[in-house]
Design a protein around this motif. Sequence first.
Motif, PDB file in Angstrom:
ATOM      1  N   ASN A 116      30.182  -9.602  12.893  1.00  0.00           N
ATOM      2  CA  ASN A 116      30.585 -10.885  12.319  1.00  0.00           C
ATOM      3  C   ASN A 116      30.154 -12.049  13.203  1.00  0.00           C
ATOM      4  O   ASN A 116      29.693 -13.083  12.705  1.00  0.00           O
ATOM      5  CB  ASN A 116      32.103 -10.904  12.115  1.00  0.00           C
ATOM      6  N   ILE A 117      30.310 -11.900  14.501  1.00  0.00           N
ATOM      7  CA  ILE A 117      29.925 -12.949  15.438  1.00  0.00           C
ATOM      8  C   ILE A 117      28.431 -13.242  15.339  1.00  0.00           C
ATOM      9  O   ILE A 117      28.013 -14.413  15.242  1.00  0.00           O
ATOM     10  CB  ILE A 117      30.300 -12.538  16.878  1.00  0.00           C
ATOM     11  N   LEU A 118      27.609 -12.203  15.353  1.00  0.00           N
ATOM     12  CA  LEU A 118      26.161 -12.414  15.325  1.00  0.00           C
ATOM     13  C   LEU A 118      25.697 -12.966  13.974  1.00  0.00           C
ATOM     14  O   LEU A 118      24.743 -13.758  13.917  1.00  0.00           O
ATOM     15  CB  LEU A 118      25.440 -11.117  15.669  1.00  0.00           C
ATOM     16  N   PHE A 119      26.357 -12.588  12.896  1.00  0.00           N
ATOM     17  CA  PHE A 119      26.040 -13.209  11.610  1.00  0.00           C
ATOM     18  C   PHE A 119      26.332 -14.705  11.659  1.00  0.00           C
ATOM     19  O   PHE A 119      25.500 -15.528  11.248  1.00  0.00           O
ATOM     20  CB  PHE A 119      26.838 -12.564  10.483  1.00  0.00           C
ATOM     21  N   LYS A 151      19.156 -10.103  12.623  1.00  0.00           N
ATOM     22  CA  LYS A 151      18.594  -8.810  12.998  1.00  0.00           C
ATOM     23  C   LYS A 151      19.631  -7.943  13.699  1.00  0.00           C
ATOM     24  O   LYS A 151      19.835  -6.779  13.343  1.00  0.00           O
ATOM     25  CB  LYS A 151      17.380  -9.013  13.893  1.00  0.00           C
ATOM     26  N   ASN A 152      20.283  -8.496  14.707  1.00  0.00           N
ATOM     27  CA  ASN A 152      21.254  -7.709  15.460  1.00  0.00           C
ATOM     28  C   ASN A 152      22.566  -7.530  14.694  1.00  0.00           C
ATOM     29  O   ASN A 152      23.250  -6.519  14.870  1.00  0.00           O
ATOM     30  CB  ASN A 152      21.496  -8.341  16.826  1.00  0.00           C
ATOM     31  N   ALA A 153      22.913  -8.500  13.843  1.00  0.00           N
ATOM     32  CA  ALA A 153      24.085  -8.324  12.984  1.00  0.00           C
ATOM     33  C   ALA A 153      23.870  -7.138  12.051  1.00  0.00           C
ATOM     34  O   ALA A 153      24.767  -6.313  11.843  1.00  0.00           O
ATOM     35  CB  ALA A 153      24.344  -9.598  12.178  1.00  0.00           C
ATOM     36  N   SER A 178      24.859  -1.590  10.325  1.00  0.00           N
ATOM     37  CA  SER A 178      24.350  -0.257  10.014  1.00  0.00           C
ATOM     38  C   SER A 178      25.069   0.800  10.843  1.00  0.00           C
ATOM     39  O   SER A 178      25.375   1.894  10.349  1.00  0.00           O
ATOM     40  CB  SER A 178      22.839  -0.196  10.284  1.00  0.00           C
ATOM     41  N   GLY A 179      25.347   0.471  12.102  1.00  0.00           N
ATOM     42  CA  GLY A 179      26.103   1.389  12.943  1.00  0.00           C
ATOM     43  C   GLY A 179      27.506   1.623  12.415  1.00  0.00           C
ATOM     44  O   GLY A 179      28.040   2.737  12.474  1.00  0.00           O
ATOM     45  N   LEU A 180      28.120   0.571  11.893  1.00  0.00           N
ATOM     46  CA  LEU A 180      29.456   0.710  11.302  1.00  0.00           C
ATOM     47  C   LEU A 180      29.409   1.599  10.072  1.00  0.00           C
ATOM     48  O   LEU A 180      30.318   2.408   9.840  1.00  0.00           O
ATOM     49  CB  LEU A 180      30.014  -0.671  10.939  1.00  0.00           C
ATOM     50  N   ALA A 181      28.348   1.462   9.281  1.00  0.00           N
ATOM     51  CA  ALA A 181      28.198   2.315   8.096  1.00  0.00           C
ATOM     52  C   ALA A 181      28.095   3.783   8.510  1.00  0.00           C
ATOM     53  O   ALA A 181      28.636   4.671   7.843  1.00  0.00           O
ATOM     54  CB  ALA A 181      26.975   1.887   7.296  1.00  0.00           C
ATOM     55  N   LEU A 208      29.953  -7.512   3.654  1.00  0.00           N
ATOM     56  CA  LEU A 208      29.850  -8.478   2.556  1.00  0.00           C
ATOM     57  C   LEU A 208      28.924  -9.622   2.909  1.00  0.00           C
ATOM     58  O   LEU A 208      28.208 -10.153   2.056  1.00  0.00           O
ATOM     59  CB  LEU A 208      31.239  -9.015   2.208  1.00  0.00           C
ATOM     60  N   ARG A 209      28.926 -10.018   4.174  1.00  0.00           N
ATOM     61  CA  ARG A 209      28.141 -11.166   4.598  1.00  0.00           C
ATOM     62  C   ARG A 209      26.669 -10.826   4.827  1.00  0.00           C
ATOM     63  O   ARG A 209      25.792 -11.645   4.574  1.00  0.00           O
ATOM     64  CB  ARG A 209      28.698 -11.701   5.931  1.00  0.00           C
ATOM     65  N   ILE A 210      26.431  -9.655   5.349  1.00  0.00           N
ATOM     66  CA  ILE A 210      25.139  -9.379   5.961  1.00  0.00           C
ATOM     67  C   ILE A 210      24.088  -8.903   4.980  1.00  0.00           C
ATOM     68  O   ILE A 210      22.950  -9.391   4.995  1.00  0.00           O
ATOM     69  CB  ILE A 210      25.319  -8.377   7.123  1.00  0.00           C
ATOM     70  N   ASP A 211      24.424  -7.948   4.115  1.00  0.00           N
ATOM     71  CA  ASP A 211      23.372  -7.392   3.257  1.00  0.00           C
ATOM     72  C   ASP A 211      23.971  -6.621   2.089  1.00  0.00           C
ATOM     73  O   ASP A 211      24.934  -5.875   2.270  1.00  0.00           O
ATOM     74  CB  ASP A 211      22.461  -6.469   4.074  1.00  0.00           C
TER      75      ASP A 211
END
Length: 301
Positions: free
Chosen positions: A160-163, A169-171, A176-179, A216-219
């Motif tokens: 969330n912070i990086l988004f 890219k890093n967000a 993906s790691g959380l998934a 929800l935010r990222i992709d």
Amino acid sequence: STTYPLVMAQQYFLSHQGVSPEKIRKAAGLLEQGYEKLTGFESENNGYEWFGGDPGHEALTAYGLMQFHEMKEVMPVDRSMLERTEKWLLSRRDGNGGFLRNERALDSFGRAPAPTTNAYILWTLLESGTAPVELSREIGHVKKISLQSEDSYIRALGANILFLAHDGKNALSLASGLAASQEKNGAVGGGKTTITCSGGDSLKIETTSLAVLAWLRIDGRFAPNVESAMKWLFERCKNGRFGSTQSTILALKAINAYDKAPSRRIPEVSVWSWTAGLSAIPFLLRKNRKARSNCLTSPLQ
């Protein structure tokens, strides 16, 4: 602790048709009472502390700042208070990418490890509108830690912070790691601790809720992960709560974000928000974002 869940419920009420005006008025009255009480805990030299003592407590102030930021969506909030609270938190940076820490703790709030506390404070500042450019050192510090961490709670905060810091890219990498850490039942595993040192179901609820916010935010590719996580979250509601106060707040934050997202297959389930004076507020989440009045029965009626 009871006002924040009510803020989330009122956000839902005001964004949906079919909620009785009387219910909204009563919720507004309770929020005004809660706001007056909360602002009475401001420290003499700014920041917040459990009993209004001085100096303020960094993690508690961060929690309060985000609560007031959410609150201003549903009621007037003193802008000058928000500005000086943000300014005080920024003044508590340690110069090394983290934040100074008042060692005083009430219950478990304030005893979290430094990496967890730093990430949480940074997240609340960005969520509350602080410009990323003002927090570049802190963002870089949390970026390094979260990308290396095996703690899913820190990685979810980091995503969330990086988004919010426009590092897509890093967000995406963290999301993906959380998934990959999502369990078959929809919960995100691998969390070690939280800002309130939660464990058990509350730890998983907080971690999963933060992951949902990030996905929800990222992709859009994470839509299946979101659906599975939300099903699990809905099932966690017991006796009007999603575990602890902190996990209840984050679950409701995830639910509101999910409800606002376009093209979501929102199931018809009753979610109960535990709040002061509103011990049970069921609200029906529906694809068309409309709520039937007979699904909103509560002590407010």
